[in-house]
Design a protein around this motif. Structure first.
Motif, short mmCIF file in Angstrom:
data_model
loop_
_atom_site.label_atom_id
_atom_site.label_comp_id
_atom_site.label_asym_id
_atom_site.label_seq_id
_atom_site.Cartn_x
_atom_site.Cartn_y
_atom_site.Cartn_z
N SER A 32 0.85 -1.19 0.00
CA SER A 32 0.00 0.00 0.00
C SER A 32 0.89 1.24 0.00
N GLU A 34 1.03 3.42 2.15
CA GLU A 34 1.58 3.58 3.50
C GLU A 34 2.72 2.62 3.78
N ASP A 35 2.59 1.38 3.30
CA ASP A 35 3.70 0.44 3.45
C ASP A 35 4.96 1.01 2.79
N SER A 163 5.50 -4.26 13.14
CA SER A 163 4.08 -3.95 13.22
C SER A 163 3.37 -4.98 14.08
N PRO A 164 2.54 -4.54 14.99
CA PRO A 164 1.81 -5.53 15.81
C PRO A 164 0.88 -6.40 14.96
N LEU A 165 0.56 -5.97 13.76
CA LEU A 165 -0.32 -6.76 12.91
C LEU A 165 0.42 -7.86 12.16
N LYS B 48 -2.62 9.29 11.50
CA LYS B 48 -3.53 8.14 11.48
C LYS B 48 -3.71 7.57 12.87
N ARG B 76 -7.61 -6.59 16.88
CA ARG B 76 -6.20 -6.20 16.86
C ARG B 76 -6.00 -4.72 17.20
N CYS B 80 -3.00 -1.74 19.20
CA CYS B 80 -2.37 -0.74 18.33
C CYS B 80 -2.63 0.69 18.80
N LEU B 100 3.03 1.50 11.98
CA LEU B 100 1.65 1.03 11.75
C LEU B 100 1.18 1.41 10.35
N THR B 101 1.82 0.82 9.34
CA THR B 101 1.34 1.08 7.98
C THR B 101 -0.04 0.43 7.79
N ARG B 102 -0.26 -0.61 8.53
CA ARG B 102 -1.58 -1.24 8.57
C ARG B 102 -2.14 -1.04 9.97
N PRO B 103 -3.40 -0.89 10.22
CA PRO B 103 -4.44 -0.74 9.20
C PRO B 103 -4.21 0.53 8.38
N SER B 104 -4.71 0.53 7.17
CA SER B 104 -4.54 1.66 6.26
C SER B 104 -5.36 2.86 6.72
N ALA B 105 -5.06 3.99 6.14
CA ALA B 105 -5.85 5.18 6.42
C ALA B 105 -7.32 4.94 6.11
N ALA B 106 -7.58 4.27 5.02
CA ALA B 106 -8.97 4.00 4.66
C ALA B 106 -9.64 3.12 5.70
#
Lengths: 422, 422, 422, 422
Positions: A32, A34-35, A163-165, B48, B76, B80, B100-106
């Motif tokens: 993404s 963001e990634d 990342s915690p995810l 974010k 999760r 975070c 924290l690139t994930r979760p995404s902004a969306a």
């Protein structure tokens, strides 16, 4: 190693360029925006930066000197995306690359596309007097980009690990239980005065001049050290036994609290690792990786062996079986050897630490200008890795290839093969 | 200060909630997904993260205890997006929020929307026995979110300042040359035993208990210290004169190389600053900001004055002119005072450092449970700022409000007003 | 506290000067030249430096302005032995004080003797017009030296704690098993407007101006918190329970790995401490010490109490029992209370952390010149300790005395007493 | 190099032992007990520690295994004075060596004397079956002690450089203005397969096994690089020109603010240095020293040359003129060459950085036991220096000697000689 240009198709610079650029695009397509912006440590770079920097390389070293009516795509980009070429102008501080939220991923992709088209046009219709140099530079740019393809993977893996995810770059792949590999077989070489390095096209400047080296008789293992063998090293107290370690290495163990390869963790009685496919059980028959030079050296001492020199490795590689798995296959994990005999896994699973300090070959002289900064200025305090990894493009593999990193670093796809004096 | 609830419309918790959430959304709308992920230093957080954390706050403290059939939006997320509430579960390490690139902004915006709807529904139709507590917590959550609105701005400004592209959060606004302000006028107060703090709804726990304090006679300046006055301090060698500084402050000057407020730079004979509107000339008649407590204290000593105590400030604020500009106006820069007389700029341009260490009021007791961690555990080594800034929502402004930061920090919208003994 | 000047004999400046200087000499006499040169951390100073610095103080502030025909004892010494007086000239960097192998201990002792004689002569026969100021400054110099006597002890203890030989500054003294002290008794105070501070001779500038303060009703414990009570805090998980701690304090616990007071270690089922008498069993009925403000605050929270404010402490001290043990007694360890009732141990065992940030009293103004740097420039981010310790000279004890240290520091003889709202 | 054992008199182990121990005593005799205790940085050790550690070495490796009725001199000393021999027991942390105020200098000298007598007695009358091994170990211990003699000097120089008194270890010596040396002359070598290293007694384990190496044709300068040549490098912007530097080297320049060799400062239009003879004018015709590998490499690049490899150096040294000045002469400063021709200054002024990473020779195996830790565990990330310095005992000089340090270090007596490909 029978990894020659003949293996690679289609031929020609235009094809190489197209293939290389497309591969980078594909690697980025799983991320993404963001990634792509995140920088997880100073040694790593954001994926977006890799995308832009490799493009800046073509713009700076191919288009700028040779394209008629050249104009910069964006006057702000060279400062942002120059890595370390002092002669190519100012540059943004390396540890601050993660601050480059702008230009956006979309803008960088547009930059890529625009430069790509112009380079392709220049390849197709070059000024005659510069054709050879343009082709040489495009080829260099492609190999430069292949280096960054692998770095993009090592760097995003590091970022995801924080990342915690625990995102997976690619879908998890089941571990196939392999038959016991048995102890490694050994291959003997008499050595003598042997030619080392190459000046052939294509090679990096650090692979030449081709020159004679004196290699003493040695033996080298037929396969890479496996994760299972590493687990035995751990179980035997390898990380707690000071006498196995170089002094600097023991300092790192103490300071960093290392107890296993990077990304490994022990849970519910089993070793897990964090990989491009997310958290996975460690494949015990596959080559160990994410170890530093210090760890590789300590393991070798524990095993009563040593690491090979880069000359030994290069000499031996002439007899290698061509069994490697590369980036192109898309598996993104090292595989256990399935080949019954011979000098296996010389390329294509994980990079192999050698005992050789990264130094200039006799007679080495960097080329004039910024491109001369490519390799020479890193020739201190780093150690040579040979081979290639599951993250290396097949086009990029050569038996004379010299990869190099500082001995404490672990985030690369680096493992080892053992050697000993004959 | 005549900043009372009466000023604010429309009234009611539902309206406050809707207004607050919408304002956050608007602030974020000027940022790309990549802008929103970046963390420029451990003290700052990604935009974010601010969006998600404020939502987690409502989910955790409002929905979880009071919504029928509550289920976590995403299992999760609490790890975070918990900031520092030890009693609310585990949490991701603060300096790693940029990973924290994930979760995404969306995905975070979807999380916001979903929680928002559920909170709105709960406000509209609460279980009768919990109505009061729900409203109290929603109001707390709104004020919590307003704090994060301002932090979102201070943090993105810091991140943008480290980008070579120097992005402007908002379009540049021209500097209007103001008439000379002249020296500040001074306002005298007799002091005595005065009531300090409040327990009224709404206020944070650190604003109470309301209690008596003894204030000695003092005078306080009618306006804030301007950037022009600060430039005179610099020109007079303020940053090179050890005797003007607290010992810890001088240590910071030496160590950090401070020579001007944060973001200032001298170019072509003029002072520029990096602002939410990109690089701008310093408005010399507007209040100085981006100064640390150490700098504010040194300036006051240079001027032969001192900082007010927070009690002096609170006492004086009862006489303040209501001339503040807040976040709601969207100017995002402090303005020069245009009011001819009176105690001006008591809120709404920049926060005002006081000489008061952040400490509990007599009788202070945090509430039970995680919400009790809101303020109390920060009551050491920090200094109180009073007023509000151009980045504070008008709903958030109260004369008893106690903002607080460590004395070396400069990335907040913080300036000062002078005082002296009578 | 009935600790008044009347207690002290013989009277007069000359006697105070002689007594103070002799005490320093005696403290140093237990150290070898090598013990005296070592600096174990930037916060600590070598014993030799303490000896020389206190002498430099008299030379600079008494002899230089008032001695006829003054000449520096050694032109190189002021740079070496100025601590932090910017107006008194350049100075050697604090963290480099351990590099002062020269001048030797013998040379420093000779320097002491020479300056001492000249000061004594000046006291005996001062220029009439400067007599008062000379006496004032000599008295200040004596109190300054008494501060350094205690620091000499805290600093050498720290240095010895890092030696594998664990040297004892003084012979070990057996721990006497005391009868159980029982829970602390509590003393109530109504508060109100009370006079705080003093301007009497002698006091430091930070003890004045004497002024009114408003104190709310409170209770205070009749004795100090004991080591045994602290051991109960540890056993109850005090160091592992985040909710007991200030946020900055918890950060320190995590970062530094604190699990007990400084110098404590658990061996063979018992708590030991490293003391001026070498390794000793912890005296469980004696006051705990070597704790930071953070720890004192966490203990108080665990106990359901709080630390007193410095005003509460000063108000209460008027009722104190005079039961203290000071440096003069030479025991160099806190003693359990043996007094049956009353407000005991208000001075003389260990310093007592208060909840008060170290700040100027209303109307405080440093004196002009370098002596004005004595206290004022440290008035930020530090916390006030009241009372005195087993390392404080009895001459130095005053109920208005304000000691101060940063909240993370533990190498001082600092403990605590509990308080609560009435 | 004609530096053979034949040069050294009187012969025999007993004489070597006596001579070596006496020399250490003499070196220490110029220091006060306080000078001897100080540790100025983790890389350096206190003089007293050097005195004790070298004694511990004899006690541990000679007396303990071979003396009848052996008893430790003091049970506390092995922990204090073991350096890095993991197999020889626990050890005090290296950066804490400066905390060893006890045992005192006098006690350490008594320890020296006692062990010395016992070793001398053992040499004089050894158990017959162990005579050879005892002599081998005593010789090793003497060479070990000679290493520490030089370190004692480099370390005390560093400590003195941090003292505001700038003590001189030895009386200043005037700089003799030498005639212009002219450009260096160059000496050519054809190379080929040459024997490298030695296994002769006496040599360290890292000098063997003697083995063949392939050396390509090269030229090497007839003398060392002078301070005057280095001043020209500085004047030409050497420290500001990134392209002259290795990447890691440029990082060090930026981070450390290097602008000249260590200890150099520019005052009143001239270069001064801080030396064992206190502040002195730089002798421009004498060899430059106190430069890191990074600086040596940058200088060579600026000069259009390179550093020699250690094999080239060893091959060339066979032709060296014997013109060196060593520790025995007591001049303690490098001298300009006065020899008219030939390969001069190959030993005895300053150590010479080579381009060779410190690595094991083919077939290297450390001996079993703690003595095997002597050299092998440092074979990573360090660079080899050849020759010897004005601080090296003449007994210690051998053409096969391999000194080694990390490339950023500057406190050794290290300079350089240029080479180039033929």
């Amino acid at each position: 190693m029978r990894l020659t240009k003949a293996d690679r198709a289609p031929k020609g610079i235009a094809a190489l360029f197209a293939r290389t650029r497309a591969r980078t695009g594909e690697l980025a397509s799983r991320l993404s925006p963001e990634d792509m912006v995140v920088q997880s440590m100073p040694d790593a770079s954001p994926a977006k930066w890799h995308l832009a920097h490799t493009t800046w390389f073509f713009e700076t070293f191919v288009l700028k000197p040779y394209e008629a009516g050249f104009r910069l795509y964006d006057e702000r980009f060279p400062h942002c995306f120059n890595s370390y070429y002092a002669q190519a102008g100012t540059r943004h501080a390396r540890p601050m690359r993660g601050m480059l939220t702008r230009p956006s991923a979309a803008e960088v992709l547009a930059y890529r596309e625009a430069v790509e088209e112009r380079v392709a046009a220049l390849i197709a219709d070059p000024p005659a007097e510069h054709r050879a140099e343009i082709e040489r530079r495009v080829e260099l740019g492609c190999h430069h980009e292949m280096q960054h393809q692998e770095l993009l993977l090592t760097d995003i893996l590091h970022a995801f690990s924080l990342s915690p995810l625990e995102p997976a770059y690619l879908a998890p792949a089941p571990i196939v239980v392999n038959p016991d590999l048995g102890a490694a077989d050994w291959h003997s070489f008499e050595g003598g005065i042997v030619p080392i390095g190459t000046e052939e096209r294509f090679s990096f400047d650090n692979e030449g001049p081709r020159h004679d080296a004196l290699v003493h008789p040695f033996r080298i293992a037929g396969r890479l050290v496996t994760a299972g063998e590493w687990a035995a090293f751990i179980a035997d107290g390898g990380y707690e036994t000071e006498t196995l370690w170089l002094s600097d290495g023991w300092g790192a163990v103490q300071r960093e609290g290392w107890t296993a390869p990077m990304y490994w963790r022990h849970e519910d009685g089993a070793w897990w690792t964090f990989s491009l496919r997310g958290p996975q059980l460690v494949d015990m028959t596959a080559p160990v990786h994410h170890v530093s030079y210090y760890e590789a050296d300590a393991f070798a001492r524990w095993a009563g062996k040593r690491l090979p020199s880069e000359f030994e490795w290069e000499l031996a590689s002439a007899d290698a079986v061509d069994d490697g798995h590369y980036l192109d296959g898309g598996f993104l994990r090292p595989r256990p050897t399935e080949t019954p005999a011979g000098l296996r896994q010389m390329a294509g699973e994980v990079w192999q630490w050698t005992q050789s300090s990264y130094a200039p070959y006799p007679g080495f002289r960097p080329v004039d200008g910024a491109l001369g900064e490519y390799n020479g200025k890193f020739m201190v305090s780093q150690y040579v890795l040979r081979g290639a990894s599951f993250g290396t493009a097949r086009d990029h593999v050569r038996p004379t290839y010299r990869n190099f990193f500082h001995p404490h670093l672990r985030w690369q796809f680096a493992g080892l093969r053992l050697a000993e004096d004959l």
